[in-house]
Design a protein around this motif. Structure first.
Motif, PDB file in Angstrom:
ATOM      1  N   UNK A 155       0.372  -0.661   0.004  1.00 55.32           N
ATOM      2  CA  UNK A 155       0.299   0.127  -0.216  1.00 55.32           C
ATOM      3  C   UNK A 155       0.974   0.989  -0.100  1.00 55.32           C
ATOM      4  N   UNK A 156       1.489   1.426  -1.147  1.00 52.26           N
ATOM      5  CA  UNK A 156       2.346   2.524  -1.595  1.00 52.26           C
ATOM      6  C   UNK A 156       1.792   4.354  -1.760  1.00 52.26           C
ATOM      7  N   UNK A 157       2.007   4.884  -1.315  1.00 52.63           N
ATOM      8  CA  UNK A 157       1.295   6.055  -1.615  1.00 52.63           C
ATOM      9  C   UNK A 157       2.300   7.237  -1.486  1.00 52.63           C
ATOM     10  N   UNK A 158       2.202   8.406  -2.720  1.00 56.19           N
ATOM     11  CA  UNK A 158       3.306   9.095  -2.883  1.00 56.19           C
ATOM     12  C   UNK A 158       2.900  10.570  -2.616  1.00 56.19           C
ATOM     13  N   UNK A 159       2.178  11.370  -1.625  1.00 59.53           N
ATOM     14  CA  UNK A 159       1.700  12.783  -1.716  1.00 59.53           C
ATOM     15  C   UNK A 159       2.711  13.500  -1.885  1.00 59.53           C
ATOM     16  N   UNK A 160       2.224  14.424  -3.008  1.00 57.37           N
ATOM     17  CA  UNK A 160       3.165  15.655  -3.293  1.00 57.37           C
ATOM     18  C   UNK A 160       2.062  16.694  -3.050  1.00 57.37           C
ATOM     19  N   UNK A 161       2.368  17.871  -3.141  1.00 64.43           N
ATOM     20  CA  UNK A 161       2.110  19.014  -2.107  1.00 64.43           C
ATOM     21  C   UNK A 161       2.207  20.770  -2.686  1.00 64.43           C
ATOM     22  N   UNK A 162       1.932  21.336  -3.208  1.00 63.63           N
ATOM     23  CA  UNK A 162       2.584  23.218  -3.625  1.00 63.63           C
ATOM     24  C   UNK A 162       1.633  23.747  -3.035  1.00 63.63           C
ATOM     25  N   UNK A 163       2.221  25.166  -3.086  1.00 64.96           N
ATOM     26  CA  UNK A 163       0.843  26.059  -3.124  1.00 64.96           C
ATOM     27  C   UNK A 163       0.948  26.818  -3.901  1.00 64.96           C
ATOM     28  N   UNK A 164       1.541  26.356  -5.038  1.00 64.55           N
ATOM     29  CA  UNK A 164       1.333  26.954  -6.518  1.00 64.55           C
ATOM     30  C   UNK A 164       0.178  25.766  -7.624  1.00 64.55           C
ATOM     31  N   UNK A 165      -0.881  26.462  -7.593  1.00 63.53           N
ATOM     32  CA  UNK A 165      -1.737  25.291  -8.129  1.00 63.53           C
ATOM     33  C   UNK A 165      -1.384  25.284 -10.106  1.00 63.53           C
ATOM     34  N   UNK A 212       2.839   7.392 -12.540  1.00 62.03           N
ATOM     35  CA  UNK A 212       1.985   7.993 -11.783  1.00 62.03           C
ATOM     36  C   UNK A 212       0.626   7.877 -11.300  1.00 62.03           C
ATOM     37  N   UNK A 213       0.074   6.400 -11.098  1.00 63.40           N
ATOM     38  CA  UNK A 213      -0.538   6.432 -10.214  1.00 63.40           C
ATOM     39  C   UNK A 213      -0.312   6.026  -8.558  1.00 63.40           C
ATOM     40  N   UNK A 214       1.312   6.336  -8.565  1.00 64.26           N
ATOM     41  CA  UNK A 214       1.773   6.384  -7.307  1.00 64.26           C
ATOM     42  C   UNK A 214       1.265   7.770  -6.690  1.00 64.26           C
ATOM     43  N   UNK A 215       1.045   8.206  -6.863  1.00 63.26           N
ATOM     44  CA  UNK A 215       1.286   9.465  -6.364  1.00 63.26           C
ATOM     45  C   UNK A 215      -0.599  10.799  -6.270  1.00 63.26           C
ATOM     46  N   UNK A 216      -0.957  11.217  -5.282  1.00 62.74           N
ATOM     47  CA  UNK A 216      -1.277  12.149  -5.299  1.00 62.74           C
ATOM     48  C   UNK A 216      -1.262  13.646  -5.285  1.00 62.74           C
ATOM     49  N   UNK A 217      -1.173  14.332  -6.343  1.00 64.40           N
ATOM     50  CA  UNK A 217      -0.973  15.490  -6.102  1.00 64.40           C
ATOM     51  C   UNK A 217      -1.813  16.278  -5.195  1.00 64.40           C
ATOM     52  N   UNK A 218      -1.510  17.883  -4.696  1.00 65.96           N
ATOM     53  CA  UNK A 218      -2.555  18.039  -3.970  1.00 65.96           C
ATOM     54  C   UNK A 218      -2.247  19.676  -3.888  1.00 65.96           C
ATOM     55  N   UNK A 219      -2.762  21.027  -3.727  1.00 69.28           N
ATOM     56  CA  UNK A 219      -2.700  22.012  -3.208  1.00 69.28           C
ATOM     57  C   UNK A 219      -2.535  22.100  -1.753  1.00 69.28           C
ATOM     58  N   UNK A 220      -1.631  22.972  -1.338  1.00 68.25           N
ATOM     59  CA  UNK A 220      -1.698  22.494  -0.158  1.00 68.25           C
ATOM     60  C   UNK A 220      -0.156  23.610   0.476  1.00 68.25           C
ATOM     61  N   UNK A 221      -0.839  24.991   1.028  1.00 65.65           N
ATOM     62  CA  UNK A 221      -0.392  25.786   1.612  1.00 65.65           C
ATOM     63  C   UNK A 221      -0.264  25.200   2.847  1.00 65.65           C
TER      64      UNK A 221
END
Ligand SMILES: C[S@@+](CC[C@H](N)C(=O)[O-])C[C@H]1O[C@@H](n2cnc3c(N)ncnc32)[C@H](O)[C@@H]1O
Length: 293
Positions: A155-165, A212-221
């Motif tokens: 159950x491997x997941x990468x969270x990828x976040x950035x403030x820049x939409x 790509x499936x391993x990663x969830x891209x989210x907007x986060x400050x």
């Protein structure tokens, strides 16, 4: 918003610029950026701010930086504020930047992370905090795929976040110019990128679906509340805090420590360090840290 646009009679910073840009306009924008993102521009980034925001003024048909500051401070400026922050963040990144971090992840950290995850339902979590346009989390994902041929059973997941939409959107697409893969081993390019197929513009490359499936891209400050509870096995926060002041860094790294498993790994950028910031990590070398249990 607690920042106020400045008075109208202060000195103008520029000679022959297209838009009037005063020192109080700069002070207003620098204060706004610091409050919203933690980024501290200091007193001398006027040229950068002018260059990055002039296109916003053109787009909005505004005559001066004073008008722009008034607009984003006003009730109709809330959407533009996002564009202001997008324009003022620095997004420089590349695949396998500071490659020793990915070597460490693949050759050493993952052995430990897997052993720990095996006792927790095979749950493995890595966070790329300040991921820009995605090259960093994709480098993590490729490292995972290479080091864990059995990854589908985890159950491997990468969270990828950035403030820049805009960066988050681009990261999620996973589409890049072929030049951005320069220097990458040919076998990696062939295995993890595709050059043609539905949705791939001519002349571009796209990260393959299984990566790509391993990663969830989210907007986060990073300055805001975080919705995720963790725990994370590793956090990459590289080349993000360079412009944060020490107090902001103290709070941030304390929050990272709270979200990491005991013994979890923290990777920071080559010009960053934790001296005088936190004692919750042990330096392993080359800006790789371990959370002290
Ligand atoms: C120079 S890039 C680094 C990208 C990648 N980590 C690397 O090392 O290649 C810095 C990123 O941090 C993001 N950033 C800056 N302040 C942030 C904040 N308060 N919250 C979230 N992301 C932020 C920027 O938008 C930018 O994409």
């Amino acid at each position: 918003m607690s920042v106020q646009a400045g008075s109208r009679d202060d000195d103008d910073l520029q000679g022959d610029r297209e838009f009037a840009f005063s020192s109080s306009d700069y002070a207003f924008l620098a204060k706004l950026l610091k409050e919203k993102t933690g980024i501290d521009l200091g007193p001398s980034k006027q040229n950068m701010v002018y260059a990055r925001l002039a296109k916003r003024l053109r787009k909005l048909h505004l005559p001066s930086f004073r008008a722009y500051c008034d607009f984003i401070a006003g009730p109709d400026g809330i959407d533009e504020l996002g564009a202001t922050l997008n324009a003022l963040t620095t997004n420089l990144t590349k695949f396998f930047r500071e490659n020793h971090h990915f070597e460490h992840l693949g050759d050493q950290a993952l052995t430990e992370i897997r052993a720990r995850a095996a006792t927790r339902g095979k749950r493995l979590r890595i966070w790329s905090a300040g991921c820009s346009s995605g090259e960093e989390p994709y480098s993590i994902a490729i490292t995972l795929k290479r080091s864990m041929p059995d990854i589908a059973q985890w159950d491997a997941r990468i969270l990828a976040t950035d403030i820049d939409t805009e960066m988050v959107r681009r990261g999620g697409e996973g589409i890049y110019n072929p030049e951005s893969l320069e220097g990458m081993a040919p076998d990696l390019k062939a295995k993890y990128f595709e050059t043609s197929g539905p949705g791939i513009p001519p002349g571009k490359v796209r990260v393959r679906e299984d990566v790509r499936q391993l990663i969830a891209f989210k907007h986060l400050n990073l300055m805001d509340a975080w919705p995720m509870k963790g725990p994370f096995d590793a956090i990459f926060c590289r080349n993000v805090v360079i412009y944060f002041d020490k107090d902001t860094q103290r709070v941030l790294f304390d929050r990272y420590a709270n979200l990491l498993v005991p013994g979890g790994f923290l990777y920071i950028g080559h010009s960053e360090n934790l001296f005088g910031i936190t004692e919750r990590f042990k330096l392993l070398g080359r800006n790789i840290h371990r959370k002290i249990a």
